[in-house]
Write an enzyme that holds these catalytic residues in place. Structure first.
Site, PDB file in Angstrom:
ATOM      1  N   ARG A 108       0.845  -1.191   0.000  1.00 22.18           N
ATOM      2  CA  ARG A 108       0.000   0.000   0.000  1.00 22.18           C
ATOM      3  C   ARG A 108       0.886   1.249   0.000  1.00 22.18           C
ATOM      4  NH1 ARG A 108      -4.942   1.873  -1.269  1.00 22.18           N
ATOM      5  NH2 ARG A 108      -6.026   2.964   0.388  1.00 22.18           N
ATOM      6  N   THR A 382      -9.196   0.895  -9.442  1.00 24.18           N
ATOM      7  CA  THR A 382      -8.380  -0.131  -8.854  1.00 24.18           C
ATOM      8  C   THR A 382      -8.496  -1.307  -9.804  1.00 24.18           C
ATOM      9  OG1 THR A 382      -8.848   0.801  -6.689  1.00 24.18           O
ATOM     10  CG2 THR A 382      -8.319  -1.550  -6.734  1.00 24.18           C
ATOM     11  N   THR A 400      -3.933  -0.505  -7.101  1.00 24.67           N
ATOM     12  CA  THR A 400      -4.736   0.699  -7.281  1.00 24.67           C
ATOM     13  C   THR A 400      -3.901   1.942  -7.508  1.00 24.67           C
ATOM     14  OG1 THR A 400      -6.484   2.044  -6.283  1.00 24.67           O
ATOM     15  CG2 THR A 400      -4.846   1.162  -4.781  1.00 24.67           C
ATOM     16  N   ASN A 402      -6.053   4.530  -7.026  1.00 24.38           N
ATOM     17  CA  ASN A 402      -7.236   5.103  -6.396  1.00 24.38           C
ATOM     18  C   ASN A 402      -8.248   5.484  -7.477  1.00 24.38           C
ATOM     19  OD1 ASN A 402      -8.943   5.672  -4.351  1.00 24.38           O
ATOM     20  ND2 ASN A 402      -8.132   7.695  -3.917  1.00 24.38           N
ATOM     21  N   ASP A 424      -7.688   8.492   0.296  1.00 21.50           N
ATOM     22  CA  ASP A 424      -8.230   7.375   1.079  1.00 21.50           C
ATOM     23  C   ASP A 424      -8.027   7.581   2.586  1.00 21.50           C
ATOM     24  OD1 ASP A 424      -9.589   5.776  -0.650  1.00 21.50           O
ATOM     25  OD2 ASP A 424      -7.961   4.371  -1.017  1.00 21.50           O
ATOM     26  N   SER A 453      -7.719   1.068   3.168  1.00 22.21           N
ATOM     27  CA  SER A 453      -8.112   0.613   1.828  1.00 22.21           C
ATOM     28  C   SER A 453      -9.346  -0.272   1.912  1.00 22.21           C
ATOM     29  CB  SER A 453      -6.961  -0.190   1.227  1.00 22.21           C
ATOM     30  OG  SER A 453      -7.369  -0.807   0.026  1.00 22.21           O
ATOM     31  N   SER A 454     -10.051  -0.350   0.814  1.00 23.44           N
ATOM     32  CA  SER A 454     -11.167  -1.310   0.714  1.00 23.44           C
ATOM     33  C   SER A 454     -10.756  -2.579  -0.005  1.00 23.44           C
ATOM     34  CB  SER A 454     -12.334  -0.685  -0.065  1.00 23.44           C
ATOM     35  OG  SER A 454     -12.826   0.425   0.615  1.00 23.44           O
ATOM     36  N   GLY A 474     -13.306  -1.095  -7.204  1.00 24.43           N
ATOM     37  CA  GLY A 474     -14.621  -0.506  -6.931  1.00 24.43           C
ATOM     38  C   GLY A 474     -14.693   0.330  -5.665  1.00 24.43           C
ATOM     39  N   GLY A 475     -13.546   0.860  -5.206  1.00 21.71           N
ATOM     40  CA  GLY A 475     -13.591   1.731  -4.022  1.00 21.71           C
ATOM     41  C   GLY A 475     -14.255   1.013  -2.858  1.00 21.71           C
TER      42      GLY A 475
HETATM   43  N1  GLY Z   1      -8.176   3.246  -3.489  1.00 20.97           N
HETATM   44  C1  GLY Z   1      -9.137   2.267  -3.304  1.00 20.97           C
HETATM   45  C2  GLY Z   1      -8.883   1.466  -2.068  1.00 20.97           C
HETATM   46  O1  GLY Z   1      -7.757   1.180  -1.741  1.00 20.97           O
HETATM   47  O2  GLY Z   1      -9.805   1.142  -1.383  1.00 20.97           O
END
Ligand code: GLY
Length: 570
Positions: A108, A382, A400, A402, A424, A453-454, A474-475
């Site tokens: 990340r 992503t 990602t 983002n 984020d 992050s998601s 998909g965020g």
């Molecule tokens: N940028 C999308 C995530 O990491 O959730």
């Protein structure tokens, strides 16, 4: 045996000569045809782009394992899918190795050392989301290349082999898809706004399907990485070009930030579902590491199978579970290296059972009444790809930038797009990020911290053997899409293809509404409205990739119909 079930129309100009990608492959980057599903026996890759999937499978054929395939796919995506594939962003890998070990790698992005809690607030304390979402100041320190070299420890082939297809694709170019042509054309104004030196993506006339995209500067950067390893990115010429770019656009990333970046191997989150399955997923800073076990445990004892797929009862239950989980996300989740996150507690059975007391099977919930639970003190753009090999190695990676094309800032001279991952973080408590998610102290900005992050790369095991490799972009919808895909297959008995392609829905506590795709069943939508829910029809939710492995060893790989996603195998 390869059984190509469905192949989309050819991309490229039929008249172009079939130029091979390199001497040993038969991939023609100017004329290729994505396929959505494949059934095979020896190995498969599914990703957001056909060329990247083909490159991955080539590595399997050359004797590489699923990690080799994943690395080659990841690097190829950085070239053929500039909107989200990247070397200027970050991501997570979850893998199950044939020796039975589960591993995860966190690459990340992190906040530069000069970042500070209120860096996106103006003099009046108002959040300036343009700065956290676009341009130089929105970028976290990229992690992708450190991630690739951490992954390499588990690969078999020499790195030079894995990166060469990406170099060739960048240097010689490839035919862009219809979606890529549409997206690049749509982003022209914003590219001009956030760059001081105009990148190759800018074109005076509209991009068309089949246009060749050549990225010489990116090829040069990839060669530096090939020749000098991670130092080819984090030090020397590339690092200097990044810092020069920062200076032209008031960015804050320094040579030290780059040199000090490290990927981290973290202990995988593993939990059982109904005693039949073990789900392996990414821990924090991936929120799925807490939310996925929470949601799966909340529904574990519920009669979902009886309710059926996308009926009023099943959607109501799953939406309420999503609401409860996302309320906790906003309050408690962040980088656990910086904030004491009660992750184990939040996904423990006693806690989720207590939370489920707030679920009323006959009534729509209201986010005003649902706050994050009380915990005891305790320690959109992503991309996802999956690879599986004949030895049983399974790899699930989500990476990602983002937003689509990240910060829109391309490092001049180095040819790659920088992420806008700083958005984020929670830039101000209660101020929604670009995905509408809110956060607080746990996810506040701090130097060196990783933003929440998601991304939820996931593998499901049965008897310690992979049966599903899953993930999606998909965020904030990522975690709910992975949740739904698992439930669709494990509870509703759906095929992988249906689980990927059938309409998805999403609730994230705030805003208090159910997001649905346009083909979500109309009668269920009406019944949900009658029950008191607000429904918002939105663009597609995620682009889920799945590899399913049956008990007799058949591999089924499915790429999402929502994009250019493609499955390859042999
Ligand atoms: N940028 C999308 C995530 O990491 O959730």
């Amino acid at each position: 045996m390869i059984n190509a079930i469905f192949r989309n129309s050819l991309i490229g100009i039929v008249a172009s000569l079939p130029v091979v990608l390199n001497a040993q492959t038969e991939i023609n980057p100017y004329l290729y045809a994505p396929q959505k599903k494949i059934e095979c026996k020896r190995g498969a890759v599914v990703s957001a782009n056909a060329l990247a999937s083909m490159v991955g499978v080539e590595m399997l054929k050359k004797g590489g394992n699923a990690v080799d395939a994943a690395i080659a796919t990841q690097l190829a995506l950085a070239v053929v899918y500039p909107g989200a594939g990247n070397i200027g962003g970050g991501g997570f890998m979850v893998a199950h190795l044939s020796n039975g070990k589960n591993i995860t790698i966190d690459f990340r992005e992190k906040a530069p050392e000069k970042a500070s809690r209120n860096m996106y607030l103006d003099a009046n304390g108002n959040a300036q989301t343009d700065l956290s979402q676009n341009g130089h100041l929105s970028s976290g320190v990229p992690g992708t290349i450190a991630g690739v070299f951490a992954e390499l420890k588990y690969a078999r082939l020499p790195f030079k082999k894995l990166i060469q297809p990406a170099i060739d694709l960048a240097e010689k170019g490839f035919a862009i898809t219809r979606a890529e042509a549409r997206d690049l054309t749509a982003e022209q104004v914003i590219f001009k706004k956030y760059n001081t030196v105009m990148p190759v993506f800018i074109k005076e006339i509209a991009w068309k399907t089949g246009d060749t995209l050549i990225q010489k500067e990116l090829a040069k950067t990839l060669k530096l990485i090939r020749d000098y390893g991670a130092k080819g990115f984090y030090e020397g010429e590339t690092a200097q070009l990044i810092v020069d770019e920062m200076k032209r656009g008031n960015g804050i990333m320094t040579l030290e930030d780059l040199k000090n970046y490290t990927a981290k191997e973290r202990e995988a989150v593993e939990f059982s579902y109904k005693n039949d399955y073990t789900v392996v997923t990414m821990p924090l800073p991936a929120s799925g590491g807490v939310l996925l076990p929470q949601m799966m445990r909340m529904v574990e004892d519920q009669p979902l199978k009886t309710y059926g797929f996308e009926t009023l009862k099943s959607v109501h239950l799953m939406v309420e579970v999503e609401r409860l989980a996302y309320a906790d996300r906003a309050k408690y989740l962040g980088d656990k290296d910086y904030f004491k996150v009660p992750g184990k507690f939040l996904s423990s059975y006693p806690y989720v059972m207590e939370r489920m007391k707030l679920y009323d099977p006959n009534k729509a919930g209201d986010s005003k009444d649902i706050q994050a639970g009380n915990v005891a003190p305790e320690s959109e753009e992503t991309t996802h790809f999956c690879a599986y090999d004949k030895d049983g190695n399974a790899v699930s990676i989500t990476t990602t930038l983002n937003g689509g094309y990240g910060s829109h800032t391309i490092v001049a001279g180095a040819g790659f797009i920088l992420n806008n991952e700083m958005d984020d973080f929670s830039i101000k408590p209660g101020v929604p990020n670009m995905y509408g998610a809110v956060g607080g102290e746990a996810n506040a900005i701090a130097p060196g911290k990783r933003m929440l992050s998601s991304m939820t790369p996931t593998i499901v095991l049965q008897n310690n053997k992979p049966i599903l490799v899953v993930g999606t972009p998909g965020g904030t919808t990522i975690t709910t899409s992975v949740f739904q895909t698992l439930i669709d297959i494990l509870e509703f008995g759906m095929s992988a293809e249906d689980a990927v392609n059938k309409p998805k829905f999403h609730h994230q506590w705030l805003p208090d509404m159910i997001f649905v795709e346009k083909d979500f069943p109309m009668d269920v939508r009406d019944q949900l409205i009658q029950m008191g829910y607000k429904i918002y029809q939105r663009e597609s939710i995620g682009r889920t990739e799945v590899i399913q492995i049956s008990a007799d060893g058949k591999i089924i790989a499915v790429g999402d119909k929502r994009g250019d996603d493609a499955a390859e195998g042999y």
